[in-house]
Write a protein that holds these residues in place. Structure first.
Motif, PDB file in Angstrom:
ATOM      1  N   HIS A  19       1.009  -1.292  -0.202  1.00 40.94           N
ATOM      2  CA  HIS A  19      -0.014  -0.037  -0.029  1.00 40.94           C
ATOM      3  C   HIS A  19       0.954   1.226  -0.033  1.00 40.94           C
ATOM      4  O   HIS A  19       0.325   2.321   0.134  1.00 40.94           O
ATOM      5  N   PHE A  20       2.106   1.114   0.042  1.00 37.12           N
ATOM      6  CA  PHE A  20       3.019   2.173  -0.008  1.00 37.12           C
ATOM      7  C   PHE A  20       4.651   1.873  -0.682  1.00 37.12           C
ATOM      8  O   PHE A  20       4.726   0.749  -0.840  1.00 37.12           O
ATOM      9  N   LYS A  35      -0.949   4.282  -0.666  1.00 38.86           N
ATOM     10  CA  LYS A  35      -2.424   4.238  -1.083  1.00 38.86           C
ATOM     11  C   LYS A  35      -3.086   3.257  -0.672  1.00 38.86           C
ATOM     12  O   LYS A  35      -2.959   1.967  -1.056  1.00 38.86           O
ATOM     13  N   PRO A  36      -3.807   3.535   0.494  1.00 36.09           N
ATOM     14  CA  PRO A  36      -4.446   2.255   1.062  1.00 36.09           C
ATOM     15  C   PRO A  36      -5.696   1.808   0.494  1.00 36.09           C
ATOM     16  O   PRO A  36      -6.240   2.604  -0.155  1.00 36.09           O
ATOM     17  N   VAL A  37      -6.021   0.452   0.724  1.00 34.76           N
ATOM     18  CA  VAL A  37      -7.354  -0.039  -0.051  1.00 34.76           C
ATOM     19  C   VAL A  37      -8.381  -0.365   1.096  1.00 34.76           C
ATOM     20  O   VAL A  37      -8.118  -0.902   1.836  1.00 34.76           O
ATOM     21  N   LYS A  38      -9.254   0.394   1.048  1.00 27.61           N
ATOM     22  CA  LYS A  38     -10.584   0.540   1.829  1.00 27.61           C
ATOM     23  C   LYS A  38     -10.413   0.908   3.468  1.00 27.61           C
ATOM     24  O   LYS A  38     -11.106   1.640   4.023  1.00 27.61           O
ATOM     25  N   ILE A  39      -8.985   0.338   3.816  1.00 29.33           N
ATOM     26  CA  ILE A  39      -9.047   0.777   5.175  1.00 29.33           C
ATOM     27  C   ILE A  39      -7.607   1.288   5.534  1.00 29.33           C
ATOM     28  O   ILE A  39      -6.542   0.752   4.678  1.00 29.33           O
ATOM     29  N   ALA A  93      -5.040   8.868  -2.675  1.00 24.82           N
ATOM     30  CA  ALA A  93      -3.487   8.682  -2.572  1.00 24.82           C
ATOM     31  C   ALA A  93      -2.598   9.578  -2.038  1.00 24.82           C
ATOM     32  O   ALA A  93      -3.191  10.905  -2.258  1.00 24.82           O
ATOM     33  N   THR A  94      -1.703   9.457  -1.255  1.00 19.52           N
ATOM     34  CA  THR A  94      -0.964  10.809  -0.831  1.00 19.52           C
ATOM     35  C   THR A  94       0.542  10.481  -0.907  1.00 19.52           C
ATOM     36  O   THR A  94       0.791   9.267  -0.620  1.00 19.52           O
TER      37      THR A  94
END
Length: 99
Positions: A19-20, A35-39, A93-94
């Motif tokens: 996620h990163f 960029k996490p997915v859902k949580i 996304a951050t």
């Protein structure tokens, strides 16, 4: 040095279980694309963090504060403080800058 957001997102998408991705490190500064997915499963970190929102929107818990965020916003989180993104859009996304 120049970082291309679209290229880094492609690398992140190619790694389905991450996620990163760390994109830069020098001494005590680190830059990641997150960029996490859902949580968002983050835990407090040892360093201060600066988030620069690339895309999407949602809510953010910063200690006891809760507020909305959107693309182009900047969020500061002091070290050791409980924080997380929630109710975010699928395109969220951050950039994460640890200082």
């Amino acid at each position: 040095m120049k970082l291309e957001t679209s290229e880094i997102l492609q690398k992140l998408y190619a790694s389905e279980d991450k996620h990163f991705i760390e994109t830069f490190r020098k001494e005590n500064i680190s830059v990641e694309l997150y960029k996490p997915v859902k949580i968002d499963l983050q835990r407090p970190h040892e360093q201060d963090e600066i988030y620069v929102i690339i895309s999407g929107s949602g809510m953010f818990q910063n200690g006891g504060e809760h507020y909305s965020f959107k693309a182009t916003d900047l969020i500061f989180v002091p070290a050791h403080l409980e924080h997380r993104f929630y109710d975010f859009t699928e395109d969220f996304a951050t950039w994460v800058i640890f200082v």
